[in-house]
Scaffold this motif. Sequence first.
Motif, mmCIF file in Angstrom:
data_model
loop_
_atom_site.group_PDB
_atom_site.id
_atom_site.type_symbol
_atom_site.label_atom_id
_atom_site.label_comp_id
_atom_site.label_asym_id
_atom_site.label_seq_id
_atom_site.Cartn_x
_atom_site.Cartn_y
_atom_site.Cartn_z
ATOM 1 N N GLY A 107 58.867 87.678 103.614
ATOM 2 C CA GLY A 107 57.776 88.514 103.117
ATOM 3 C C GLY A 107 58.212 89.238 101.863
ATOM 4 O O GLY A 107 59.346 89.106 101.414
ATOM 5 N N SER A 108 57.299 90.023 101.321
ATOM 6 C CA SER A 108 57.626 90.711 100.069
ATOM 7 C C SER A 108 58.235 92.085 100.333
ATOM 8 O O SER A 108 58.120 92.619 101.431
ATOM 9 N N ALA A 109 58.863 92.610 99.308
ATOM 10 C CA ALA A 109 59.571 93.879 99.421
ATOM 11 C C ALA A 109 58.683 94.950 100.054
ATOM 12 O O ALA A 109 57.500 95.064 99.730
ATOM 13 N N PHE A 110 59.241 95.706 100.963
ATOM 14 C CA PHE A 110 58.598 96.802 101.690
ATOM 15 C C PHE A 110 57.625 96.342 102.762
ATOM 16 O O PHE A 110 57.057 97.169 103.462
ATOM 17 N N SER A 111 57.422 95.025 102.894
ATOM 18 C CA SER A 111 56.629 94.549 104.033
ATOM 19 C C SER A 111 57.264 93.322 104.651
ATOM 20 O O SER A 111 56.598 92.461 105.212
ATOM 21 N N GLN A 112 58.589 93.257 104.568
ATOM 22 C CA GLN A 112 59.298 92.124 105.169
ATOM 23 C C GLN A 112 59.235 92.242 106.682
ATOM 24 O O GLN A 112 59.269 93.345 107.235
ATOM 25 N N VAL A 113 59.175 91.089 107.348
ATOM 26 C CA VAL A 113 59.229 91.087 108.807
ATOM 27 C C VAL A 113 60.376 90.190 109.260
ATOM 28 O O VAL A 113 60.749 89.232 108.590
ATOM 29 N N ALA A 114 60.919 90.523 110.439
ATOM 30 C CA ALA A 114 62.036 89.751 110.990
ATOM 31 C C ALA A 114 61.456 88.664 111.878
ATOM 32 O O ALA A 114 60.982 88.937 112.971
ATOM 33 N N GLY A 115 61.497 87.440 111.405
ATOM 34 C CA GLY A 115 60.995 86.312 112.187
ATOM 35 C C GLY A 115 62.121 85.704 113.017
ATOM 36 O O GLY A 115 63.296 85.840 112.691
#
Lengths: 460, 101
Positions: free
Chosen positions: A304-312
């Motif tokens: 995801g993009s910076a500040f909204s990354q998620v750990a998949g």
Amino acid sequence: MTTAADGEFDGFRIAIVGAGPSGFYAAESLLRAEVSIAVDLYEKLPVPFGLVRYGVAPDHPKLKSVTAVFDRICQMDGFRFVGNVQIGTDVSTSELQEYYHAVIYAYGAGKGRQLKIEGESLPGCYTAHEFVAWYNAHPDYRDLPVDLSHESATIIGQGNVALDVARILAKSPEELLSSDIAEHALQILKGSRIRTIRVIGRRGPAQVQFVSKELREFGSLDNCKPYVDSADLTFGQACELELADPCRSDTVQCIELLRKFSTNNASQQTDGRKCLFEFNWIPVVVAGDSRARSIKLQRTQLSGSAFSQVAGLCDQTREVDCGLVVSSVGYEVQALNPLQLDESGSRLSNENGRLVSDGKILDAQYATGWLKRGPQGTIGTNRADSVATVSALLSDLPSNPPQKAPIDNLFKQLSARNIRPVSLLQWQKINSFEMLNGAKSGKPRIKLTKVEDMLAIAHG
Amino acid sequence: MPHIVTSNCNQCRYTECVSVCPVECFHIDDEMTYIDPDLCIDCGGCIPVCPVNAIFDTVNMPAELEPWILVNREKSSVLPVISAAMNPLPGADDKKKSLNL
């Protein structure tokens, strides 16, 4: 000398439920207002201060010294401490409204957030809330069956509380001897066979939630060295963007510290303990028969993009043998019946501190602190928050206090129910007792761990 | 070690720090705020809320700002306490921009 207890007092009477920081700051704000107000600060335990007493780590005495501010608030004209009275059990919420012109709920979050994985209720797997309460001598957790005979412990979470737990497990008994850590915890820690502590987060180093000030301590412990795999310290573009933001300057400092820790050689034999900071793993199962024996972890990857990354989730899993798992992934607020949680489930339903029920703002009922905002923020965050809640309350007050049931009747009711409140002076007896006992052993205090012992001193 | 307010606060005086301080240890004059080192409990709450990164922990600060340690002690001993956040000084946003923040 306060007039609050008099039948003569003709100003507004406000009840605050919960004597932690947010409750104290609300009391201060009310009593500083230019309105005639008396505050009764209720607390379920005989002793005040909430997480300052039962959450702040015993080896952080400076932070605990904020109680000097609360002591000062206790001396304000119009203030009364009512300990050993549990709202909801000893006195109902609707009864409070008969006697008080307004009620502010400030009882915080009394539970750790669950991992929601199989095996988490096994002995040996605890939330940080429980584990911290245990080593801080909270009466409800003194009998937590903590067993430190396995050489490995796993902590899930990478906030300041996770670091507190790791540090208490990492320190030698000598480093804890002059603190106010619970005696029962010190004894168990003296016999600890832990050699390896893992502090595991589901995201990467760029997303750590602890602060550099707390992390730095791990570089100078007597008996434990910190380790980081340098492979964890390379970052993708999204992380680099996050780290470049001025609001992340402390995270950059954390990464510098982690980089220093990565120069320690984890495979080298050592007499002391090891604290390994590991990234991009989530817990999936705690395994064991009668106790936690191991934890299964699954690899994650950020996208995801910076500040909204998620750990998949990735396919890779691993199993780590350990005898203690502490999950430090936040706290949970509980709604005292008939109060309601909002849709997020993380706080009481409220608008600027005014309680809401079924979509309607309730009359003269408020929340402050974690109950209002959700369980986030440090001690000081509550100050401005409580000031804002009180501001809303003051603007809602009528010009003159309407008639309420005489307050002495409430205390007669408590007496009839065999409930003996603990007053400020009686708390001070408990306080002096604890401090005198501590002084004999070079500690700031030795905490009483049973409510009945506290009451014996208070009412003796 | 106590925290201190340094030069970036000068001409800004945002006072976000004041709203998160658990012990009311900030003092104020016409230019900036100062921390009373004897009252500060090192909670660290003020550091991340300052819009211009003016606050440092004395245990981890740039050497060239060390003179501010004494300034904070001296000023806080003679200036009044500030208990609630206030509007920043008129030039605050300009100074913030000039610091690339």
